[in-house]
Design a protein around this motif. Structure first.
Motif, PDB file in Angstrom:
ATOM      1  N   ALA A 101       0.830  -1.208   0.000  1.00 48.94           N
ATOM      2  CA  ALA A 101       0.000   0.000   0.000  1.00 48.94           C
ATOM      3  C   ALA A 101       0.862   1.254   0.000  1.00 48.94           C
ATOM      4  CB  ALA A 101      -0.932  -0.003   1.218  1.00 48.94           C
ATOM      5  N   VAL A 102       1.975   1.204   0.750  1.00 46.59           N
ATOM      6  CA  VAL A 102       2.888   2.348   0.802  1.00 46.59           C
ATOM      7  C   VAL A 102       3.665   2.483  -0.503  1.00 46.59           C
ATOM      8  CG1 VAL A 102       4.909   3.312   1.996  1.00 46.59           C
ATOM      9  CG2 VAL A 102       3.097   2.200   3.310  1.00 46.59           C
ATOM     10  N   TYR A 103       4.070   1.334  -1.080  1.00 49.67           N
ATOM     11  CA  TYR A 103       4.832   1.322  -2.330  1.00 49.67           C
ATOM     12  C   TYR A 103       4.060   0.497  -3.363  1.00 49.67           C
ATOM     13  CZ  TYR A 103       8.471   2.791   0.932  1.00 49.67           C
ATOM     14  OH  TYR A 103       9.189   3.455   1.889  1.00 49.67           O
ATOM     15  N   PRO A 104       3.006   1.069  -3.960  1.00 49.19           N
ATOM     16  CA  PRO A 104       2.150   0.286  -4.874  1.00 49.19           C
ATOM     17  C   PRO A 104       2.852  -0.140  -6.155  1.00 49.19           C
ATOM     18  CG  PRO A 104       1.574   2.622  -4.929  1.00 49.19           C
ATOM     19  CD  PRO A 104       2.539   2.455  -3.805  1.00 49.19           C
ATOM     20  N   TRP A 105       4.031   0.412  -6.410  1.00 46.83           N
ATOM     21  CA  TRP A 105       4.792   0.086  -7.615  1.00 46.83           C
ATOM     22  C   TRP A 105       5.748  -1.089  -7.389  1.00 46.83           C
ATOM     23  CZ3 TRP A 105       9.768   0.741  -6.020  1.00 46.83           C
ATOM     24  CH2 TRP A 105       9.986   1.642  -4.966  1.00 46.83           C
ATOM     25  N   ALA A 106       5.693  -1.700  -6.206  1.00 40.72           N
ATOM     26  CA  ALA A 106       6.681  -2.728  -5.857  1.00 40.72           C
ATOM     27  C   ALA A 106       6.023  -4.030  -5.420  1.00 40.72           C
ATOM     28  CB  ALA A 106       7.593  -2.221  -4.737  1.00 40.72           C
ATOM     29  N   SER A 107       6.708  -5.123  -5.663  1.00 35.87           N
ATOM     30  CA  SER A 107       6.355  -6.423  -5.102  1.00 35.87           C
ATOM     31  C   SER A 107       7.299  -6.706  -3.937  1.00 35.87           C
ATOM     32  CB  SER A 107       6.455  -7.522  -6.154  1.00 35.87           C
ATOM     33  OG  SER A 107       7.780  -7.613  -6.654  1.00 35.87           O
ATOM     34  N   VAL A 108       6.861  -7.539  -3.003  1.00 36.59           N
ATOM     35  CA  VAL A 108       7.594  -7.730  -1.754  1.00 36.59           C
ATOM     36  C   VAL A 108       7.910  -9.202  -1.537  1.00 36.59           C
ATOM     37  CG1 VAL A 108       7.621  -7.258   0.724  1.00 36.59           C
ATOM     38  CG2 VAL A 108       6.277  -5.807  -0.808  1.00 36.59           C
ATOM     39  N   SER A 109       9.123  -9.483  -1.095  1.00 35.47           N
ATOM     40  CA  SER A 109       9.515 -10.840  -0.696  1.00 35.47           C
ATOM     41  C   SER A 109      10.579 -10.709   0.389  1.00 35.47           C
ATOM     42  CB  SER A 109      10.062 -11.625  -1.891  1.00 35.47           C
ATOM     43  OG  SER A 109      11.220 -10.986  -2.420  1.00 35.47           O
ATOM     44  N   ALA A 136       6.418 -22.290   5.786  1.00 34.31           N
ATOM     45  CA  ALA A 136       6.182 -22.846   4.460  1.00 34.31           C
ATOM     46  C   ALA A 136       4.939 -22.258   3.807  1.00 34.31           C
ATOM     47  CB  ALA A 136       6.054 -24.368   4.548  1.00 34.31           C
ATOM     48  N   SER A 137       3.969 -21.824   4.612  1.00 34.59           N
ATOM     49  CA  SER A 137       2.698 -21.344   4.071  1.00 34.59           C
ATOM     50  C   SER A 137       2.619 -19.824   4.004  1.00 34.59           C
ATOM     51  CB  SER A 137       1.535 -21.874   4.915  1.00 34.59           C
ATOM     52  OG  SER A 137       1.638 -21.400   6.255  1.00 34.59           O
ATOM     53  N   HIS A 138       3.679 -19.130   4.428  1.00 34.26           N
ATOM     54  CA  HIS A 138       3.667 -17.677   4.410  1.00 34.26           C
ATOM     55  C   HIS A 138       4.842 -17.153   3.587  1.00 34.26           C
ATOM     56  CE1 HIS A 138       0.836 -18.245   7.684  1.00 34.26           C
ATOM     57  NE2 HIS A 138       0.554 -16.961   7.645  1.00 34.26           N
ATOM     58  N   GLU A 139       4.527 -16.307   2.637  1.00 37.00           N
ATOM     59  CA  GLU A 139       5.569 -15.714   1.797  1.00 37.00           C
ATOM     60  C   GLU A 139       6.441 -14.757   2.597  1.00 37.00           C
ATOM     61  OE1 GLU A 139       5.912 -12.890  -2.207  1.00 37.00           O
ATOM     62  OE2 GLU A 139       3.959 -13.512  -1.442  1.00 37.00           O
ATOM     63  N   ILE A 140       5.829 -14.052   3.550  1.00 36.59           N
ATOM     64  CA  ILE A 140       6.529 -13.068   4.373  1.00 36.59           C
ATOM     65  C   ILE A 140       6.518 -13.526   5.826  1.00 36.59           C
ATOM     66  CG2 ILE A 140       6.586 -10.667   5.133  1.00 36.59           C
ATOM     67  CD1 ILE A 140       7.120 -11.017   2.164  1.00 36.59           C
ATOM     68  N   TYR A 141       7.698 -13.616   6.426  1.00 39.89           N
ATOM     69  CA  TYR A 141       7.783 -13.996   7.836  1.00 39.89           C
ATOM     70  C   TYR A 141       9.018 -13.343   8.444  1.00 39.89           C
ATOM     71  CZ  TYR A 141      10.913 -17.460   5.720  1.00 39.89           C
ATOM     72  OH  TYR A 141      11.902 -18.075   4.986  1.00 39.89           O
ATOM     73  N   PRO A 142       9.051 -13.130   9.755  1.00 41.32           N
ATOM     74  CA  PRO A 142      10.174 -12.429  10.394  1.00 41.32           C
ATOM     75  C   PRO A 142      11.405 -13.313  10.512  1.00 41.32           C
ATOM     76  CG  PRO A 142       8.561 -13.086  12.033  1.00 41.32           C
ATOM     77  CD  PRO A 142       7.962 -13.428  10.710  1.00 41.32           C
ATOM     78  N   ARG A 202      13.137  -8.271   7.228  1.00 41.38           N
ATOM     79  CA  ARG A 202      14.061  -7.683   6.242  1.00 41.38           C
ATOM     80  C   ARG A 202      13.538  -8.149   4.880  1.00 41.38           C
ATOM     81  NH1 ARG A 202      19.406  -4.911   5.784  1.00 41.38           N
ATOM     82  NH2 ARG A 202      20.278  -5.692   3.825  1.00 41.38           N
ATOM     83  N   LEU A 203      12.973  -7.218   4.118  1.00 39.45           N
ATOM     84  CA  LEU A 203      12.243  -7.565   2.906  1.00 39.45           C
ATOM     85  C   LEU A 203      12.830  -6.856   1.702  1.00 39.45           C
ATOM     86  CD1 LEU A 203       8.701  -7.153   4.490  1.00 39.45           C
ATOM     87  CD2 LEU A 203      10.063  -9.246   4.323  1.00 39.45           C
ATOM     88  N   GLN A 204      12.847  -7.549   0.590  1.00 39.31           N
ATOM     89  CA  GLN A 204      13.333  -6.972  -0.649  1.00 39.31           C
ATOM     90  C   GLN A 204      12.157  -6.551  -1.504  1.00 39.31           C
ATOM     91  OE1 GLN A 204      16.135  -9.409  -2.764  1.00 39.31           O
ATOM     92  NE2 GLN A 204      16.391  -7.967  -4.451  1.00 39.31           N
ATOM     93  N   ILE A 205      12.268  -5.372  -2.133  1.00 39.41           N
ATOM     94  CA  ILE A 205      11.213  -4.938  -3.037  1.00 39.41           C
ATOM     95  C   ILE A 205      11.757  -4.869  -4.458  1.00 39.41           C
ATOM     96  CG2 ILE A 205       9.925  -3.697  -1.261  1.00 39.41           C
ATOM     97  CD1 ILE A 205      11.037  -1.100  -2.330  1.00 39.41           C
ATOM     98  N   LYS A 206      10.902  -5.255  -5.399  1.00 39.22           N
ATOM     99  CA  LYS A 206      11.247  -5.228  -6.818  1.00 39.22           C
ATOM    100  C   LYS A 206      10.111  -4.562  -7.576  1.00 39.22           C
ATOM    101  CE  LYS A 206      13.984  -9.490  -6.543  1.00 39.22           C
ATOM    102  NZ  LYS A 206      14.188 -10.863  -7.088  1.00 39.22           N
ATOM    103  N   LEU A 207      10.383  -4.155  -8.798  1.00 40.45           N
ATOM    104  CA  LEU A 207       9.347  -3.516  -9.600  1.00 40.45           C
ATOM    105  C   LEU A 207       8.246  -4.502  -9.947  1.00 40.45           C
ATOM    106  CD1 LEU A 207      11.519  -1.452 -12.106  1.00 40.45           C
ATOM    107  CD2 LEU A 207      10.105  -0.539 -10.258  1.00 40.45           C
TER     108      LEU A 207
END
Length: 292
Positions: free
Chosen positions: A219-227, A251-257, A269-274
């Motif tokens: 929502a903050v960076y609508p131009w980015a995907s997150v992993s 295994a069932s969550h793409e994003i975890y701490p 710690r997450l990487q954002i890409k276009l």
């Protein structure tokens, strides 16, 4: 010559008092200079922060203005005007006059500003005090024109998008408090330089509802995907997290701490890409910026 003047701080304190005392909203002083943004204002609804922000520039003392019967006139530099008009947040200019203890404000936009031969000017109505009577007008600014708001957000991050397109790496450090009814925590946007050094280019604290970490960042960076930043997780993942986050959960969550602080704060710690939007926006800007 005096090495310290409290004048500007008096204006910031007066503005904070008006926001917190009269409006009952949140005032966040921006400790680091941000090209003419002194603070952020966040409205509060029914005791809950809304996650919607207004940028504030504060000018203190009569020396900044030409005073008329019904308004103050402020003359500014074009570099600040262009920055404010392109900003992802709506911007208000606050005028505080310590002698009369009056605090006025005006929304900085294309309609309220006027170009002069050398710079620009804006009129700040004396009828527009920064107090409870302005709540409706300030909220209307936030409701604004969705198209303009979305465009400002994209233009503000054009440099970051170009950096990613050229092979650069951007990551986000996110803190998330456990067991809170209202989501909260710091969000740092970090640039990884070619030599591997890290540069924090934006820091924000968010209070929010209806979002998990992934949807908040998108929502903050609508131009980015997150992993997750896989390289960082390989070296820094806290194995004791298996007590809290099971193999099935991960295994069932793409994003975890990757870790925690005192069992109260999850660390991401997450990487954002276009994403598709970011790539399309770069194509549009490339077309607009191309020489004809």
């Amino acid at each position: 010559m005096s090495r310290y003047s409290p004048t500007e701080r008096i204006g910031v304190n007066a503005t904070e008092a008006a926001v917190v005392r009269d409006l009952g909203w949140i005032f966040r002083d921006q400790a680091v200079s941000d090209m003419g943004i002194d603070a952020h204002i966040e409205p509060v609804s029914d005791g809950n922060p809304t996650g919607r922000l207004i940028g504030v520039q504060i000018k203190t003392g009569p020396s900044h203005f030409t005073e008329k019967d019904a308004h103050l006139v402020y003359y500014g530099s074009l570099v600040h005007l262009e920055y404010w008009l392109r900003h992802a947040l709506p911007i208000i200019l606050v005028a505080h006059l310590p002698e009369s203890k009056a605090t006025y404000w005006v929304h900085v936009n294309k309609d309220s500003t006027q170009r002069t031969e050398k710079a620009w000017k804006i009129e700040i109505p004396k009828s527009q005090m920064l107090d409870q009577s302005s709540a409706g007008k300030l909220l209307a600014i936030l409701d604004g024109t969705p198209l303009e708001t979305k465009n400002r957000n994209l233009v503000l991050h054009l440099g970051n998008m170009k950096f990613l397109k050229d092979g650069g790496k951007l990551v986000i450090y996110k803190e998330e408090w456990h067991n809170k009814s209202l989501g909260r925590g710091a969000l740092n946007l970090i640039k990884i330089n070619q030599d591997g050094s890290e540069e924090t280019i934006k820091t924000e604290n968010y209070w929010y509802v209806g979002h998990d970490v992934k949807s908040l960042i998108e929502a903050v960076y609508p131009w980015a995907s997150v992993s997750i930043d896989e390289e960082f997780y390989e070296d820094n993942f806290d194995e004791s997290f298996y007590d809290v986050y099971s193999d099935v959960y991960i295994a069932s969550h793409e994003i975890y701490p990757y870790g925690t602080v005192a069992g109260e704060i999850s660390l991401y710690r997450l990487q954002i890409k276009l994403n598709t939007l970011g790539k399309a926006f770069l194509d549009v800007m490339s077309y607009l910026e191309a020489e004809t």
